[in-house]
Design a protein around this motif. Structure first.
Motif, short mmCIF file in Angstrom:
data_model
loop_
_atom_site.label_atom_id
_atom_site.label_comp_id
_atom_site.label_asym_id
_atom_site.label_seq_id
_atom_site.Cartn_x
_atom_site.Cartn_y
_atom_site.Cartn_z
N THR A 1 -2.10 13.08 -11.82
CA THR A 1 -2.32 11.47 -11.93
C THR A 1 -1.62 10.76 -10.59
O THR A 1 -0.67 10.87 -10.38
CB THR A 1 -1.58 11.01 -13.12
N VAL A 2 -2.53 9.76 -10.05
CA VAL A 2 -2.13 8.99 -9.23
C VAL A 2 -1.63 7.56 -9.60
O VAL A 2 -2.24 6.91 -10.46
CB VAL A 2 -3.27 8.70 -7.99
N HIS A 3 -0.26 7.22 -9.55
CA HIS A 3 0.29 6.21 -9.98
C HIS A 3 0.26 4.83 -9.12
O HIS A 3 -0.12 3.82 -9.42
CB HIS A 3 1.65 6.22 -10.74
N ASN A 4 0.77 5.15 -7.96
CA ASN A 4 0.82 3.94 -7.04
C ASN A 4 0.44 4.49 -5.69
O ASN A 4 0.84 5.72 -5.08
CB ASN A 4 2.19 3.42 -6.78
N VAL A 5 -0.14 3.65 -4.72
CA VAL A 5 -0.53 4.05 -3.39
C VAL A 5 -0.10 2.87 -2.59
O VAL A 5 -0.62 1.68 -2.75
CB VAL A 5 -1.92 4.40 -3.26
N VAL A 6 0.62 3.02 -1.55
CA VAL A 6 1.27 1.90 -0.76
C VAL A 6 1.27 2.25 0.77
O VAL A 6 1.64 3.10 1.30
CB VAL A 6 2.88 1.82 -0.98
N PRO A 7 0.21 1.42 1.50
CA PRO A 7 0.26 1.74 2.94
C PRO A 7 1.41 0.79 3.56
O PRO A 7 1.89 -0.22 3.13
CB PRO A 7 -1.16 0.99 3.11
N THR A 8 1.75 1.37 4.76
CA THR A 8 2.65 0.81 5.55
C THR A 8 2.41 0.55 6.92
O THR A 8 1.34 1.54 7.42
CB THR A 8 4.20 1.76 5.62
#
Length: 109
Positions: free
Chosen positions: A75-82
């Protein structure tokens, strides 16, 4: 289970402004071992910013490093670009031991 969202979720009225100097899109794949909840910091490439749209998926690999649909739930829960060209991905491997997985990341500016 989770909260059941009723009704149609409307799209954003206007997309956030993008950096015109950044490449239009890019992708990368990262193979690693994980079990349970994990956080992976993945250096994607030049062009990714905190304003990028980022999509991610997880795939289990077999002993020959071939994509494999096993019994484990990934499962992918969160994806955050920086702004440092890094994607932070919180995911989960629902299996009692570490599994070899690949995270695929695609971004669009």
């Amino acid at each position: 289970m989770g909260e059941d969202m009723e009704g149609l979720i409307e799209p954003m009225a206007a997309a956030p402004r993008r950096d015109a100097a950044a490449p239009a899109q890019g992708w990368a794949a990262f193979s690693f071992r994980a079990q349970g909840m994990f956080v992976a910091h993945m250096n994607v490439q030049q062009g990714l910013t905190r304003s990028s749209y980022v999509f991610a998926s997880l795939t289990e690999l077999d002993e020959q490093a071939t994509p494999h649909l096993g019994e484990a739930v990934l499962t992918v829960h969160n994806v955050v670009p920086t702004d440092s060209h890094t994607v932070i991905l919180r995911g989960e491997v629902a299996w009692p031991t570490h599994l070899h997985i690949t995270a695929y990341v695609f971004f669009v500016n």
